[in-house]
Write a protein that holds these residues in place. Structure first.
Motif, PDB file in Angstrom:
ATOM      1  N   ALA A 133      79.549  59.461  52.359  1.00 48.82           N
ATOM      2  CA  ALA A 133      80.792  60.247  52.410  1.00 48.82           C
ATOM      3  C   ALA A 133      80.830  61.115  53.669  1.00 48.82           C
ATOM      4  N   THR A 134      82.010  61.582  54.030  1.00 50.36           N
ATOM      5  CA  THR A 134      82.135  62.525  55.149  1.00 50.36           C
ATOM      6  C   THR A 134      82.570  63.884  54.603  1.00 50.36           C
ATOM      7  N   PHE A 135      82.775  64.834  55.505  1.00 51.25           N
ATOM      8  CA  PHE A 135      83.096  66.203  55.110  1.00 51.25           C
ATOM      9  C   PHE A 135      84.396  66.288  54.311  1.00 51.25           C
ATOM     10  N   SER A 136      84.382  67.141  53.271  1.00 51.30           N
ATOM     11  CA  SER A 136      85.610  67.425  52.522  1.00 51.30           C
ATOM     12  C   SER A 136      86.196  68.741  53.042  1.00 51.30           C
ATOM     13  N   VAL A 137      87.375  69.091  52.545  1.00 53.40           N
ATOM     14  CA  VAL A 137      88.022  70.346  52.968  1.00 53.40           C
ATOM     15  C   VAL A 137      87.129  71.545  52.652  1.00 53.40           C
ATOM     16  N   PHE A 185      81.585  76.009  56.019  1.00 53.02           N
ATOM     17  CA  PHE A 185      81.006  76.003  57.361  1.00 53.02           C
ATOM     18  C   PHE A 185      81.677  77.061  58.241  1.00 53.02           C
ATOM     19  N   ALA A 186      83.026  77.067  58.248  1.00 57.25           N
ATOM     20  CA  ALA A 186      83.761  78.034  59.075  1.00 57.25           C
ATOM     21  C   ALA A 186      83.495  79.465  58.604  1.00 57.25           C
ATOM     22  N   GLY A 187      83.378  79.638  57.285  1.00 53.24           N
ATOM     23  CA  GLY A 187      83.117  80.974  56.739  1.00 53.24           C
ATOM     24  C   GLY A 187      81.810  81.562  57.244  1.00 53.24           C
ATOM     25  N   VAL A 188      80.764  80.739  57.261  1.00 58.85           N
ATOM     26  CA  VAL A 188      79.447  81.213  57.729  1.00 58.85           C
ATOM     27  C   VAL A 188      79.511  81.621  59.201  1.00 58.85           C
ATOM     28  N   ILE A 189      80.159  80.786  60.005  1.00 60.79           N
ATOM     29  CA  ILE A 189      80.238  81.084  61.438  1.00 60.79           C
ATOM     30  C   ILE A 189      81.028  82.371  61.679  1.00 60.79           C
ATOM     31  N   LEU A 190      82.126  82.565  60.909  1.00 57.11           N
ATOM     32  CA  LEU A 190      82.942  83.769  61.079  1.00 57.11           C
ATOM     33  C   LEU A 190      82.184  85.024  60.650  1.00 57.11           C
ATOM     34  N   VAL A 191      81.385  84.916  59.575  1.00 54.04           N
ATOM     35  CA  VAL A 191      80.581  86.069  59.140  1.00 54.04           C
ATOM     36  C   VAL A 191      79.597  86.458  60.246  1.00 54.04           C
ATOM     37  N   ALA A 192      78.992  85.446  60.894  1.00 59.18           N
ATOM     38  CA  ALA A 192      78.052  85.718  61.986  1.00 59.18           C
ATOM     39  C   ALA A 192      78.742  86.497  63.107  1.00 59.18           C
ATOM     40  N   ALA A 193      79.940  86.055  63.488  1.00 57.86           N
ATOM     41  CA  ALA A 193      80.686  86.760  64.529  1.00 57.86           C
ATOM     42  C   ALA A 193      81.072  88.165  64.048  1.00 57.86           C
ATOM     43  N   PRO A 229      81.356  69.616  46.304  1.00 62.16           N
ATOM     44  CA  PRO A 229      82.125  70.077  47.467  1.00 62.16           C
ATOM     45  C   PRO A 229      81.625  71.445  47.946  1.00 62.16           C
ATOM     46  N   GLY A 230      81.433  71.566  49.238  1.00 61.34           N
ATOM     47  CA  GLY A 230      80.982  72.840  49.808  1.00 61.34           C
ATOM     48  C   GLY A 230      79.500  72.873  50.111  1.00 61.34           C
ATOM     49  N   ILE A 231      78.688  72.114  49.353  1.00 62.77           N
ATOM     50  CA  ILE A 231      77.233  72.159  49.579  1.00 62.77           C
ATOM     51  C   ILE A 231      76.843  71.492  50.912  1.00 62.77           C
ATOM     52  N   PRO A 232      77.403  70.297  51.243  1.00 63.02           N
ATOM     53  CA  PRO A 232      77.099  69.760  52.584  1.00 63.02           C
ATOM     54  C   PRO A 232      77.525  70.728  53.690  1.00 63.02           C
ATOM     55  N   GLY A 233      78.618  71.440  53.450  1.00 62.60           N
ATOM     56  CA  GLY A 233      79.066  72.443  54.428  1.00 62.60           C
ATOM     57  C   GLY A 233      78.025  73.533  54.602  1.00 62.60           C
ATOM     58  N   LEU A 234      77.401  73.940  53.477  1.00 61.85           N
ATOM     59  CA  LEU A 234      76.350  74.956  53.543  1.00 61.85           C
ATOM     60  C   LEU A 234      75.152  74.432  54.339  1.00 61.85           C
ATOM     61  N   PHE A 235      74.814  73.146  54.108  1.00 63.03           N
ATOM     62  CA  PHE A 235      73.672  72.587  54.827  1.00 63.03           C
ATOM     63  C   PHE A 235      73.940  72.518  56.332  1.00 63.03           C
ATOM     64  N   VAL A 236      75.138  72.055  56.703  1.00 64.16           N
ATOM     65  CA  VAL A 236      75.483  71.987  58.126  1.00 64.16           C
ATOM     66  C   VAL A 236      75.470  73.401  58.712  1.00 64.16           C
ATOM     67  N   ALA A 237      75.937  74.363  57.917  1.00 61.79           N
ATOM     68  CA  ALA A 237      75.878  75.757  58.358  1.00 61.79           C
ATOM     69  C   ALA A 237      74.424  76.192  58.551  1.00 61.79           C
ATOM     70  N   ALA A 238      73.515  75.681  57.695  1.00 63.16           N
ATOM     71  CA  ALA A 238      72.088  76.017  57.832  1.00 63.16           C
ATOM     72  C   ALA A 238      71.542  75.511  59.165  1.00 63.16           C
ATOM     73  N   ALA A 239      71.860  74.257  59.497  1.00 61.56           N
ATOM     74  CA  ALA A 239      71.393  73.698  60.772  1.00 61.56           C
ATOM     75  C   ALA A 239      71.999  74.472  61.936  1.00 61.56           C
ATOM     76  N   TYR A 240      73.279  74.825  61.789  1.00 66.01           N
ATOM     77  CA  TYR A 240      73.910  75.574  62.864  1.00 66.01           C
ATOM     78  C   TYR A 240      73.428  76.992  62.935  1.00 66.01           C
ATOM     79  N   SER A 241      73.070  77.579  61.775  1.00 64.22           N
ATOM     80  CA  SER A 241      72.518  78.931  61.787  1.00 64.22           C
ATOM     81  C   SER A 241      71.239  78.946  62.603  1.00 64.22           C
TER      82      SER A 241
END
Length: 607
Positions: A9-13, A19-27, A336-348
């Protein structure tokens, strides 16, 4: 069906939202620190958090800054392909933490320096400081570009995120919170990112345990697949990972990364007391051990799921770096949302490393190149210069990521150079701290000899990769795959792992199976020992024994080596913020306030 190959599967909404939420919190943390501390616009506040940080956030930041996206993606793939030997680096982390806390921290803290390379001028000479700083800037810009590029490439091919959009977004977020918040923002953001990285690993292990029927089944599958045979006591220095290469070579390699790398030095000298600085390194050791344990177990979980259908051999992924993102989309896409968390982990992981690097590059540039030339700058001017340099280095690192995309398999060589440069530099610092004989000529020539040797063996190893009998890849199977796209699928050389899958060149010189096959973990040890030995010899020949009296604070003292019982009495630092020009002169180390250093100066350094 999980574990049988084919597209995932690919990314869901919801994944994009998380993913965007984590990046925005960092900023947001960067903006918060900037608003909260807008009255404190000094250089000391920007670069060192006002020297008022405490041990635990600094420890988590130390851990996060070198546990980059490369670690999140590369370590599980390493355990999947080569077994759990990588976990032995836990011993290296313990040895490294002790050496850094007891030898390097007291010296740097006592001297009150901002740039780790100030020490080289105080102990040797100005030209050596300039060379040391230049080596650091080159390796850090190169390494940071790779750190931005690697996870972006792996995740782009799995999740469909646009590669260049991700590269520029990563760099832009780092620039925002480095520029506005300085070191405090970097450290507090690292704390958040550390938690997210660990949560990503836990999610993979927990879901894998549910699918495989418990952790004991994962352990048993790993045992049958030969993944648990970590303790190989073969003394052969040519074998890639043995107990000795990892514990001895790995300790020196990690010491060179932690003790003299500006990104790390800047963190522990931002602590308010010497006790906090030492404590941060010991807490960091626990953080490193926890991270590597979870990463290796994630790799064993991946092996348990893919034991009958290896995605790499089956052609589902093209490099080992894509194995973990592929696994995540395979087993976690139902939530839904967990793959986003993982990608956020790699990006973190990526964000924390990049932000540390930018902040450290600014510190060494200001302290080593700008302030010595422009001595009359006001605090306000230095502060604005810091912010401008943050933007400049951020842009350079994004550009370097673009160059990395064109470099192909040179990436692996570039990552090895990161270790090769640190080894000789560590030798130079130890030469200065432990021995009184070395002079500028001996120190410089020793470092050059060490650097030439490590570059020779490292570049040779890149051109003529070790054979399989030295790297020991473990067997993988495709018997359980549903859609085999060709058993003989060839893979591009990965760059986060020191073994390469590129075909062997037709001609192999005599050195290829001996000198060039030296385990990559020993590169730093080779550089350090060569620098110390040749530096001592050349200093003796060039009159090192006849030097004038040297400041005893530049050497390791007996009092430095006593750990917590003594340091815990240290009072809170009342170090005031200093004008930029005199910053490194006035720091009085409270931990040594009531200690007669003159008597111990000779005793501690006569080796």
């Amino acid at each position: 069906m999980v574990g049988t190959g084919g597209p995932v599967a690919t990314f869901s909404v919801w994944d994009y939202v998380v993913f965007a939420g984590v990046i925005l919190v960092a900023a947001g943390i960067g903006l918060f620190q900037a608003i909260r501390g807008r009255k404190e616009t000094s250089s000391a506040e920007f670069l060192l958090g006002g020297r008022q940080m405490t041990a635990v956030p600094v420890a988590m930041s130390l851990t996060a800054s070198f546990m980059s996206g490369i670690t999140v993606i590369g370590t599980p793939a390493e355990a999947y392909r080569f077994g759990a030997a990588f976990w032995l680096f836990g011993f290296s982390y313990a040895i490294m933490s002790a050496i850094t806390a007891e030898v390097f921290v007291p010296v740097f803290y006592r001297l009150g320096i901002t740039s780790a390379y100030e020490y080289l001028e105080l102990r040797f000479s100005r030209p050596i400081r300039i060379i040391g700083t230049s080596m650091y800037i080159v390796q850090t810009v190169l390494y940071t570009g790779l750190v931005i590029y690697a996870p972006a490439l792996a995740l782009n091919q799995i999740t469909g995120l646009d590669l260049w959009g991700v590269l520029v977004a990563t760099g832009a977020v780092c620039i925002v919170y480095c520029t506005l918040g300085g070191l405090k923002a970097v450290i507090w953001t690292d704390v958040m990112q550390m938690v997210i990285m660990l949560a990503g690993f836990v999610a993979v292990i927990a879901r894998g345990a549910v699918l495989q029927g418990g952790l004991t089944n994962i352990w048993e599958d790993s045992r049958k697949g030969g993944r648990l045979e970590a303790f190989d006591f073969d003394p052969d220095p040519l074998k890639r990972h043995t107990f000795w290469t990892i514990v001895i070579g790995g300790s020196v390699m990690w010491t060179s990364i932690y003790s003299i790398n500006q990104s790390q030095v800047q963190r522990y000298i931002s602590c308010k007391t010497l006790g906090h600085a030492k404590m941060s390194l010991y807490v960091n050791m626990v953080g490193l051990l926890l991270t590597v344990s979870l990463a290796v177990f994630s790799g064993l979980t991946m092996f348990s799921i893919y034991k009958n259908c290896d995605p790499l051999s089956n052609g589902d992924v093209s490099t080992p770096d894509q194995l973990l993102p592929y696994l995540v989309m395979d087993i976690l896409a139902v939530y839904p949302g967990i793959p986003g968390l993982f990608v956020a982990a790699a990006y973190s992981g990526t964000l924390s490393t990049v932000s540390s690097s930018i902040n450290a590059l600014v510190a060494v540039t200001v302290e080593d190149f700008i302030l010595p030339v422009f001595k009359n700058l006001t605090e306000k001017q230095v502060y604005w210069m810091n912010m401008a340099l943050s933007v400049f280095f951020g842009a350079v690192c994004i550009g370097m990521a673009g160059v990395a995309s064109l470099m192909g398999s040179v990436l692996q060589a570039a990552l090895s150079i990161f270790g090769m440069i640190s080894g000789p530099l560590l030798g130079l610092y130890l030469l200065g701290m432990l021995f009184r004989t070395p002079n500028s000529i001996g120190g410089l020539m020793g470092m050059i000899i060490g650097l030439v040797l490590t570059l020779w063996v490292g570049i040779g190893a890149q051109i003529y990769p070790s054979t399989a009998e030295k790297t020991n890849p473990l067997p993988l199977s495709t018997v359980g795959c549903n859609n085999t796209m060709g058993e003989h699928y060839t893979t591009q050389a990965p760059w986060t792992t020191p073994v390469t899958l590129t075909p062997q060149p037709d001609f192999r010189p005599a050195l290829a199976d001996s000198w060039y096959s030296l385990s990559y973990v020993y590169f730093a040890l080779l550089g350090t020992l060569t620098t110390i030995v040749s530096g001592l010899l050349l200093s003796s020949i060039t009159g090192g024994c006849k030097q004038e009296k040297i400041n005893p604070d530049l050497f390791v003292k007996m009092s430095d080596l006593i750990c917590f019982s003594w340091c815990s009495k240290s009072q809170e630092s009342d170090v005031t913020e200093k004008a930029a020009g005199e910053f490194h002169m006035e720091v009085e180390n409270p931990a040594f306030a009531d200690f007669d250093t003159s008597k111990n100066a000779e005793m501690g350094t006569k080796l």
